[in-house]
Scaffold this motif. Structure first.
Motif, PDB file in Angstrom:
ATOM      1  N   ALA A  96       0.841  -1.209   0.000  1.00 43.94           N
ATOM      2  CA  ALA A  96       0.000   0.000   0.000  1.00 43.94           C
ATOM      3  C   ALA A  96       0.873   1.256   0.000  1.00 43.94           C
ATOM      4  O   ALA A  96       0.566   2.227  -0.702  1.00 43.94           O
ATOM      5  CB  ALA A  96      -0.935  -0.003   1.208  1.00 43.94           C
ATOM      6  N   ARG A  97       1.963   1.242   0.766  1.00 42.77           N
ATOM      7  CA  ARG A  97       2.895   2.390   0.760  1.00 42.77           C
ATOM      8  C   ARG A  97       3.539   2.552  -0.607  1.00 42.77           C
ATOM      9  O   ARG A  97       3.702   3.670  -1.105  1.00 42.77           O
ATOM     10  CB  ARG A  97       3.982   2.218   1.828  1.00 42.77           C
ATOM     11  CG  ARG A  97       3.521   2.418   3.246  1.00 42.77           C
ATOM     12  CD  ARG A  97       4.688   2.495   4.229  1.00 42.77           C
ATOM     13  NE  ARG A  97       5.663   1.427   4.093  1.00 42.77           N
ATOM     14  CZ  ARG A  97       5.639   0.275   4.746  1.00 42.77           C
ATOM     15  NH1 ARG A  97       4.632   0.008   5.574  1.00 42.77           N
ATOM     16  NH2 ARG A  97       6.590  -0.627   4.580  1.00 42.77           N
ATOM     17  N   ASN A  98       3.915   1.444  -1.236  1.00 46.38           N
ATOM     18  CA  ASN A  98       4.510   1.507  -2.577  1.00 46.38           C
ATOM     19  C   ASN A  98       3.530   2.124  -3.568  1.00 46.38           C
ATOM     20  O   ASN A  98       3.907   2.979  -4.381  1.00 46.38           O
ATOM     21  CB  ASN A  98       4.910   0.114  -3.064  1.00 46.38           C
ATOM     22  CG  ASN A  98       6.122  -0.438  -2.345  1.00 46.38           C
ATOM     23  OD1 ASN A  98       6.791   0.264  -1.594  1.00 46.38           O
ATOM     24  ND2 ASN A  98       6.387  -1.709  -2.549  1.00 46.38           N
ATOM     25  N   ARG A  99       2.269   1.709  -3.503  1.00 44.74           N
ATOM     26  CA  ARG A  99       1.257   2.253  -4.424  1.00 44.74           C
ATOM     27  C   ARG A  99       1.039   3.749  -4.196  1.00 44.74           C
ATOM     28  O   ARG A  99       0.913   4.515  -5.154  1.00 44.74           O
ATOM     29  CB  ARG A  99      -0.048   1.488  -4.269  1.00 44.74           C
ATOM     30  CG  ARG A  99       0.043   0.060  -4.785  1.00 44.74           C
ATOM     31  CD  ARG A  99      -1.238  -0.690  -4.539  1.00 44.74           C
ATOM     32  NE  ARG A  99      -2.291  -0.118  -5.351  1.00 44.74           N
ATOM     33  CZ  ARG A  99      -3.034  -0.787  -6.197  1.00 44.74           C
ATOM     34  NH1 ARG A  99      -2.849  -2.075  -6.340  1.00 44.74           N
ATOM     35  NH2 ARG A  99      -3.962  -0.201  -6.894  1.00 44.74           N
ATOM     36  N   ALA A 100       1.010   4.165  -2.934  1.00 46.23           N
ATOM     37  CA  ALA A 100       0.836   5.593  -2.625  1.00 46.23           C
ATOM     38  C   ALA A 100       2.036   6.398  -3.119  1.00 46.23           C
ATOM     39  O   ALA A 100       1.883   7.483  -3.692  1.00 46.23           O
ATOM     40  CB  ALA A 100       0.636   5.784  -1.128  1.00 46.23           C
ATOM     41  N   ARG A 101       3.237   5.863  -2.917  1.00 47.18           N
ATOM     42  CA  ARG A 101       4.450   6.542  -3.378  1.00 47.18           C
ATOM     43  C   ARG A 101       4.456   6.644  -4.895  1.00 47.18           C
ATOM     44  O   ARG A 101       4.814   7.692  -5.464  1.00 47.18           O
ATOM     45  CB  ARG A 101       5.686   5.790  -2.874  1.00 47.18           C
ATOM     46  CG  ARG A 101       6.993   6.490  -3.220  1.00 47.18           C
ATOM     47  CD  ARG A 101       8.190   5.651  -2.870  1.00 47.18           C
ATOM     48  NE  ARG A 101       8.189   4.452  -3.686  1.00 47.18           N
ATOM     49  CZ  ARG A 101       8.320   3.216  -3.217  1.00 47.18           C
ATOM     50  NH1 ARG A 101       8.439   2.993  -1.936  1.00 47.18           N
ATOM     51  NH2 ARG A 101       8.315   2.192  -4.045  1.00 47.18           N
ATOM     52  N   ASP A 102       4.042   5.579  -5.585  1.00 47.79           N
ATOM     53  CA  ASP A 102       3.984   5.599  -7.053  1.00 47.79           C
ATOM     54  C   ASP A 102       3.011   6.672  -7.544  1.00 47.79           C
ATOM     55  O   ASP A 102       3.325   7.421  -8.474  1.00 47.79           O
ATOM     56  CB  ASP A 102       3.544   4.236  -7.595  1.00 47.79           C
ATOM     57  CG  ASP A 102       4.556   3.130  -7.326  1.00 47.79           C
ATOM     58  OD1 ASP A 102       5.728   3.447  -7.068  1.00 47.79           O
ATOM     59  OD2 ASP A 102       4.150   1.950  -7.386  1.00 47.79           O
ATOM     60  N   ALA A 103       1.834   6.748  -6.932  1.00 45.60           N
ATOM     61  CA  ALA A 103       0.821   7.731  -7.343  1.00 45.60           C
ATOM     62  C   ALA A 103       1.336   9.154  -7.125  1.00 45.60           C
ATOM     63  O   ALA A 103       1.134  10.034  -7.978  1.00 45.60           O
ATOM     64  CB  ALA A 103      -0.477   7.507  -6.576  1.00 45.60           C
ATOM     65  N   ALA A 104       2.011   9.385  -6.006  1.00 46.20           N
ATOM     66  CA  ALA A 104       2.553  10.720  -5.727  1.00 46.20           C
ATOM     67  C   ALA A 104       3.634  11.093  -6.745  1.00 46.20           C
ATOM     68  O   ALA A 104       3.696  12.239  -7.204  1.00 46.20           O
ATOM     69  CB  ALA A 104       3.108  10.775  -4.307  1.00 46.20           C
ATOM     70  N   ALA A 105       4.485  10.133  -7.102  1.00 48.35           N
ATOM     71  CA  ALA A 105       5.549  10.402  -8.072  1.00 48.35           C
ATOM     72  C   ALA A 105       4.973  10.725  -9.446  1.00 48.35           C
ATOM     73  O   ALA A 105       5.425  11.664 -10.120  1.00 48.35           O
ATOM     74  CB  ALA A 105       6.501   9.207  -8.161  1.00 48.35           C
ATOM     75  N   LEU A 106       3.969   9.960  -9.877  1.00 49.77           N
ATOM     76  CA  LEU A 106       3.339  10.223 -11.177  1.00 49.77           C
ATOM     77  C   LEU A 106       2.679  11.598 -11.193  1.00 49.77           C
ATOM     78  O   LEU A 106       2.806  12.347 -12.171  1.00 49.77           O
ATOM     79  CB  LEU A 106       2.310   9.143 -11.504  1.00 49.77           C
ATOM     80  CG  LEU A 106       2.857   7.735 -11.763  1.00 49.77           C
ATOM     81  CD1 LEU A 106       1.718   6.750 -11.968  1.00 49.77           C
ATOM     82  CD2 LEU A 106       3.808   7.721 -12.935  1.00 49.77           C
TER      83      LEU A 106
END
Length: 140
Positions: A96-106
């Motif tokens: 879940a943290r990885n997905r949130a970090r990915d969304a923020a980076a995009l």
């Protein structure tokens, strides 16, 4: 009497995790091979100065490509939906943290005027991926 060598000790979880590569993985190398086959060169790898450290970045064209492992980034394919049985709460929170970090980076890259593409590990078997990469990079 000849001595039989002892079997190597099994790896601990930490040793297994230490072997997981963060860059230059087989899926990343495959995406780069497809890009080169289309004549798309001049990209930069693992740009630390850009949000999310894109795996492939075409600086002049402002294009960023991320190559995500289905398990690590929580893709909805069969491999990504597979939940570990051991320490399940930890893994659910980590993904879940990885997905949130990915969304923020995009979102950060798009706010900077960059176009982004996420290539999932399972999509490497798609025969249309090479054309999709070419269209993405060359689009104006």
């Amino acid at each position: 009497m000849a001595r039989v060598p002892a079997a190597p000790a099994p790896l601990t979880r930490g040793q297994v995790m230490a072997r997981v590569k963060a860059r230059d993985t087989a899926p990343e190398r495959e995406v780069r091979r497809l890009l080169r086959a289309e004549g798309l060169v001049g990209y930069r790898l693992d740009r630390r100065d850009l949000p999310g450290r894109p795996d492939v970045a075409f600086i002049g064209r402002r294009r960023a490509i991320f190559v995500h492992g289905c398990f690590w980034h929580g893709h909805d394919c069969p491999r990504g939906a597979r939940a570990p049985k051991a320490n399940a709460d930890y893994w659910a929170a980590k993904i879940a943290r990885n997905r949130a970090r990915d969304a923020a980076a995009l979102a950060a890259l798009e706010a900077m005027g960059w176009r982004t593409l996420v290539v999932w590990e399972c999509a490497l078997r798609d025969p249309g991926l090479q054309a999709r990469l070419k269209t993405f990079v060359r689009a104006t």
